[in-house]
Write a protein that holds these residues in place. Structure first.
Motif, PDB file in Angstrom:
ATOM      1  N   ILE A   1       0.864  -1.188   0.000  1.00 44.97           N
ATOM      2  CA  ILE A   1       0.000   0.000   0.000  1.00 44.97           C
ATOM      3  C   ILE A   1       0.895   1.231   0.000  1.00 44.97           C
ATOM      4  O   ILE A   1       1.627   1.459   0.948  1.00 44.97           O
TER       5      ILE A   1
ATOM      6  N   VAL B   1     -12.305  -0.389  -2.648  1.00 47.04           N
ATOM      7  CA  VAL B   1     -11.163   0.293  -3.251  1.00 47.04           C
ATOM      8  C   VAL B   1     -10.317   0.875  -2.127  1.00 47.04           C
ATOM      9  O   VAL B   1     -10.851   1.529  -1.229  1.00 47.04           O
ATOM     10  N   ILE B   2      -9.028   0.607  -2.160  1.00 44.88           N
ATOM     11  CA  ILE B   2      -8.112   1.143  -1.153  1.00 44.88           C
ATOM     12  C   ILE B   2      -7.093   1.979  -1.910  1.00 44.88           C
ATOM     13  O   ILE B   2      -6.280   1.454  -2.674  1.00 44.88           O
ATOM     14  N   ASP B   3      -7.173   3.284  -1.729  1.00 40.38           N
ATOM     15  CA  ASP B   3      -6.233   4.144  -2.450  1.00 40.38           C
ATOM     16  C   ASP B   3      -5.885   5.376  -1.639  1.00 40.38           C
ATOM     17  O   ASP B   3      -6.143   5.423  -0.431  1.00 40.38           O
TER      18      ASP B   3
ATOM     19  N   ARG C   1      -3.122   9.990   2.662  1.00 43.05           N
ATOM     20  CA  ARG C   1      -3.572   9.025   3.642  1.00 43.05           C
ATOM     21  C   ARG C   1      -4.333   7.927   2.915  1.00 43.05           C
ATOM     22  O   ARG C   1      -4.799   8.119   1.790  1.00 43.05           O
ATOM     23  N   THR C   2      -4.445   6.774   3.564  1.00 40.42           N
ATOM     24  CA  THR C   2      -5.127   5.639   2.969  1.00 40.42           C
ATOM     25  C   THR C   2      -6.622   5.780   3.186  1.00 40.42           C
ATOM     26  O   THR C   2      -7.063   6.063   4.299  1.00 40.42           O
ATOM     27  N   VAL C   3      -7.416   5.590   2.133  1.00 36.58           N
ATOM     28  CA  VAL C   3      -8.868   5.592   2.290  1.00 36.58           C
ATOM     29  C   VAL C   3      -9.455   4.318   1.698  1.00 36.58           C
ATOM     30  O   VAL C   3      -8.931   3.742   0.755  1.00 36.58           O
ATOM     31  N   MET C   4     -10.579   3.913   2.307  1.00 32.71           N
ATOM     32  CA  MET C   4     -11.362   2.785   1.807  1.00 32.71           C
ATOM     33  C   MET C   4     -12.655   3.344   1.240  1.00 32.71           C
ATOM     34  O   MET C   4     -13.347   4.120   1.906  1.00 32.71           O
ATOM     35  N   SER C   5     -12.992   2.921   0.034  1.00 30.65           N
ATOM     36  CA  SER C   5     -14.223   3.366  -0.606  1.00 30.65           C
ATOM     37  C   SER C   5     -14.866   2.166  -1.277  1.00 30.65           C
ATOM     38  O   SER C   5     -14.249   1.110  -1.405  1.00 30.65           O
TER      39      SER C   5
ATOM     40  N   ALA D   1      -6.059  -0.272  -5.006  1.00 35.79           N
ATOM     41  CA  ALA D   1      -6.465  -1.683  -4.962  1.00 35.79           C
ATOM     42  C   ALA D   1      -7.964  -1.816  -5.190  1.00 35.79           C
ATOM     43  O   ALA D   1      -8.752  -0.966  -4.758  1.00 35.79           O
TER      44      ALA D   1
ATOM     45  N   GLU E   1      -5.843   9.386  -0.614  1.00 40.33           N
ATOM     46  CA  GLU E   1      -6.565  10.657  -0.587  1.00 40.33           C
ATOM     47  C   GLU E   1      -5.559  11.734  -0.235  1.00 40.33           C
ATOM     48  O   GLU E   1      -4.776  11.578   0.706  1.00 40.33           O
TER      49      GLU E   1
END
Lengths: 172, 172
Positions: free
Chosen positions: B49, B143-145, B57-61, B86, B147
């Protein structure tokens, strides 16, 4: 001797003291907008990820789990003082969630139990007492949590009186 | 006028130049161990990651997507120069992946196309050219990408000659 734990359907409102519900639903996302030439909607930023304190990093893993058999006895909870932990089903498997607030005297508040609808995931906030994964059927779950070398990031609380998750017929 | 793109089954080996395959399979994880009183196996740390550079920062969507219709024309690719991205299916929906290496002259290398098996997700490494999500059926993807406020983290490359994903019968 154990007490029956009432299981309720998971909603964002009821789960708010413990963390975030990860679902594509009205109000679940920081924002919702079209992507991919209009083929998809992005429900953006669904959960607070708390994994990047000193020495920590975010990792993605898969838990390949068996189903639990009901009635299931809850004898302990765990918490991760250094990071959040999210569980998202990869094959629409519902799962039970057991959480407890920490009371001001350091003991546990009342236990709460939820059942997801199969499309929902959750993220437990850093330090929230919760039971390990309790899946209604076998399957894979994506887990997003903290990796840190040499840190003790798992505490266990043994319940003096166990609780029981009874049949799903108890679902409110 | 477009060229047919051969679609191959997704494997970790073939995808290695572009990123990681997120799957609970032998060799996919940094380590595999029992958790949850033996009810589950943890396939640990499945993807790199890359989201926490300065300001990130890492976000989950969740992407709630329609299916694509075949044949599908590939006219552009995109890349995220500041972060990995991802995609993990939440309801066992297979998806097509189109990627390209960056040649030393800054142009695109040959396009590669893969089809997942429905249990697989992928993470594109930072800066890898890829097509947006191409799902075989409608469904939700986690989706993990990255922000980051104010950053331009999406570049688009228009192909001079389009490519076409034909029927799945072309799957090698």
């Amino acid at each position: 001797m154990s007490q029956v734990l009432t299981v309720q359907p998971l909603t964002r409102e009821a789960f708010a003291p413990y963390g975030d519900v990860i679902e594509a639903a009205a109000g679940s996302a920081a924002s919702v907008y079209a992507v991919n030439d209009g083929r998809a909607q992005r429900f953006h930023d669904l959960a607070r990820i708390e994994t990047s304190d000193a020495g920590g990093r975010t990792v993605m893993s898969i838990f390949r789990t068996e189903a639990i058999l009901l009635p299931f006895e809850i004898t302990e909870l765990e918490r991760h003082p250094r990071g959040s932990q999210a569980f998202v089903p990869m094959h629409s498997v519902p799962f039970f969630i057991v959480v407890a607030a920490t009371a001001t005297d350091g003991l546990l508040g009342p236990l709460m139990a939820f059942l997801t609808d199969g499309r929902q995931g959750v993220s437990f906030r850093k330090g929230i007492w919760h039971h390990s994964l309790l899946a209604q059927a076998s399957g894979d779950f994506l887990v997003i949590d903290r990796e840190g070398v040499g840190d003790d990031n798992c505490e266990v609380f043994e319940l003096q009186t166990p609780y029981t998750i009874a049949a799903v017929a108890t679902l409110a």
